[in-house]
Design a protein around this motif. Structure first.
Motif, PDB file in Angstrom:
ATOM      1  N   ILE A 189       0.835  -1.213   0.000  1.00  0.00           N
ATOM      2  CA  ILE A 189       0.000   0.000   0.000  1.00  0.00           C
ATOM      3  C   ILE A 189       0.862   1.252   0.000  1.00  0.00           C
ATOM      4  O   ILE A 189       0.638   2.180  -0.783  1.00  0.00           O
ATOM      5  N   GLU A 190       1.860   1.288   0.877  1.00  0.00           N
ATOM      6  CA  GLU A 190       2.733   2.466   0.949  1.00  0.00           C
ATOM      7  C   GLU A 190       3.481   2.687  -0.366  1.00  0.00           C
ATOM      8  O   GLU A 190       3.665   3.832  -0.793  1.00  0.00           O
ATOM      9  N   GLY A 191       3.865   1.595  -1.036  1.00  0.00           N
ATOM     10  CA  GLY A 191       4.528   1.716  -2.328  1.00  0.00           C
ATOM     11  C   GLY A 191       3.614   2.317  -3.391  1.00  0.00           C
ATOM     12  O   GLY A 191       4.031   3.176  -4.183  1.00  0.00           O
ATOM     13  N   VAL A 192       2.357   1.876  -3.413  1.00  0.00           N
ATOM     14  CA  VAL A 192       1.389   2.412  -4.377  1.00  0.00           C
ATOM     15  C   VAL A 192       1.132   3.886  -4.093  1.00  0.00           C
ATOM     16  O   VAL A 192       1.112   4.712  -5.019  1.00  0.00           O
ATOM     17  N   LEU A 193       0.957   4.244  -2.832  1.00  0.00           N
ATOM     18  CA  LEU A 193       0.700   5.649  -2.487  1.00  0.00           C
ATOM     19  C   LEU A 193       1.885   6.529  -2.872  1.00  0.00           C
ATOM     20  O   LEU A 193       1.710   7.645  -3.372  1.00  0.00           O
ATOM     21  N   LYS A 194       3.092   6.037  -2.655  1.00  0.00           N
ATOM     22  CA  LYS A 194       4.291   6.797  -3.036  1.00  0.00           C
ATOM     23  C   LYS A 194       4.355   6.945  -4.556  1.00  0.00           C
ATOM     24  O   LYS A 194       4.660   8.025  -5.068  1.00  0.00           O
TER      25      LYS A 194
ATOM     26  N   GLU B  26      -3.563  13.779   0.059  1.00  0.00           N
ATOM     27  CA  GLU B  26      -4.837  13.730  -0.657  1.00  0.00           C
ATOM     28  C   GLU B  26      -5.480  12.352  -0.573  1.00  0.00           C
ATOM     29  O   GLU B  26      -6.683  12.219  -0.694  1.00  0.00           O
ATOM     30  N   ILE B  27      -4.655  11.323  -0.439  1.00  0.00           N
ATOM     31  CA  ILE B  27      -5.137   9.960  -0.244  1.00  0.00           C
ATOM     32  C   ILE B  27      -4.678   9.536   1.144  1.00  0.00           C
ATOM     33  O   ILE B  27      -3.494   9.544   1.437  1.00  0.00           O
ATOM     34  N   LYS B  28      -5.622   9.203   1.999  1.00  0.00           N
ATOM     35  CA  LYS B  28      -5.320   8.832   3.383  1.00  0.00           C
ATOM     36  C   LYS B  28      -5.051   7.329   3.485  1.00  0.00           C
ATOM     37  O   LYS B  28      -5.633   6.535   2.751  1.00  0.00           O
ATOM     38  N   PHE B  29      -4.182   6.961   4.415  1.00  0.00           N
ATOM     39  CA  PHE B  29      -3.926   5.551   4.712  1.00  0.00           C
ATOM     40  C   PHE B  29      -4.107   5.350   6.203  1.00  0.00           C
ATOM     41  O   PHE B  29      -3.480   6.037   7.010  1.00  0.00           O
ATOM     42  N   LYS B  30      -4.979   4.423   6.561  1.00  0.00           N
ATOM     43  CA  LYS B  30      -5.221   4.099   7.965  1.00  0.00           C
ATOM     44  C   LYS B  30      -4.999   2.611   8.160  1.00  0.00           C
ATOM     45  O   LYS B  30      -5.508   1.794   7.398  1.00  0.00           O
ATOM     46  N   GLN B  31      -4.229   2.292   9.177  1.00  0.00           N
ATOM     47  CA  GLN B  31      -3.965   0.894   9.500  1.00  0.00           C
ATOM     48  C   GLN B  31      -4.624   0.590  10.836  1.00  0.00           C
ATOM     49  O   GLN B  31      -4.411   1.293  11.822  1.00  0.00           O
ATOM     50  N   TYR B  32      -5.436  -0.465  10.838  1.00  0.00           N
ATOM     51  CA  TYR B  32      -6.153  -0.862  12.048  1.00  0.00           C
ATOM     52  C   TYR B  32      -5.723  -2.268  12.459  1.00  0.00           C
ATOM     53  O   TYR B  32      -5.544  -3.143  11.620  1.00  0.00           O
ATOM     54  N   HIS B  33      -5.583  -2.456  13.768  1.00  0.00           N
ATOM     55  CA  HIS B  33      -5.268  -3.771  14.320  1.00  0.00           C
ATOM     56  C   HIS B  33      -6.519  -4.308  15.019  1.00  0.00           C
ATOM     57  O   HIS B  33      -6.944  -3.769  16.042  1.00  0.00           O
ATOM     58  N   LEU B  34      -7.086  -5.359  14.452  1.00  0.00           N
ATOM     59  CA  LEU B  34      -8.344  -5.889  14.960  1.00  0.00           C
ATOM     60  C   LEU B  34      -8.192  -6.634  16.277  1.00  0.00           C
ATOM     61  O   LEU B  34      -9.193  -6.933  16.927  1.00  0.00           O
ATOM     62  N   ASP B  35      -6.959  -6.929  16.682  1.00  0.00           N
ATOM     63  CA  ASP B  35      -6.762  -7.567  17.983  1.00  0.00           C
ATOM     64  C   ASP B  35      -6.626  -6.536  19.102  1.00  0.00           C
ATOM     65  O   ASP B  35      -6.456  -6.889  20.253  1.00  0.00           O
ATOM     66  N   ASN B  36      -6.759  -5.257  18.765  1.00  0.00           N
ATOM     67  CA  ASN B  36      -6.794  -4.186  19.766  1.00  0.00           C
ATOM     68  C   ASN B  36      -8.261  -3.795  19.954  1.00  0.00           C
ATOM     69  O   ASN B  36      -8.785  -2.929  19.261  1.00  0.00           O
TER      70      ASN B  36
END
Length: 142
Positions: free
Chosen positions: A39-44, A51-61
């Motif tokens: 994902i970070e590679g595509v955004l770069k 302009e394009i946001k990236f959010k990472q969520y941990h479902l075990d939290n």
């Protein structure tokens, strides 16, 4: 007259002020780390800083309320990770990786799938973003 809570967000989870990529994973998940790099590679590559946001969520939290609400909005499975959602104004794209075979666990990550690694690719993420960029008047200059 309403007889209950407004649940319209559940049936129409997008309109987002920004084109947003969300990754749902778990801590110590090697497949989630690989997908984050994709994902970070595509955004770069696309170059839309801020302009394009990236959010990472941990479902075990389980204390991360935003992660749990967004997982519910986009019907994200909690048992197989990672899942990536690209949310635009009018539509969203979602995919969950599959790897391993039923009940196959490696390095603390358990997956279900085809017996082979089928990770989320840069091409899939990029295409999902490109399809939704027009809703935000984002034009690729390459």
């Amino acid at each position: 007259v309403s007889n209950g809570r407004d649940m319209s967000w559940l049936h129409n989870p997008t309109p987002n002020g920004h084109l947003t990529v969300m990754q749902f994973g778990k801590n110590d998940c090697p497949y989630c780390d690989k997908t984050k790099e994709v994902i970070e590679g595509v955004l770069k590559e696309l170059g839309f800083n801020g302009e394009i946001k990236f959010k990472q969520y941990h479902l075990d939290n389980l204390e991360d309320e935003e992660a749990l609400v967004n997982a519910s909005k986009y019907n994200v499975p909690f048992d197989t990770v990672p899942t990536v959602v690209v949310a635009g104004k009018e539509s969203y794209w979602k995919t969950t990786t599959s790897y391993g075979s039923v009940n196959d666990c490696e390095d603390g990550a358990c997956g279900v799938g085809t017996g082979q690694e089928d990770l989320i690719t840069a091409e899939e993420v990029k295409n999902a973003l490109l399809e939704r960029m027009k809703d935000y008047n984002l034009v690729l200059n390459k």
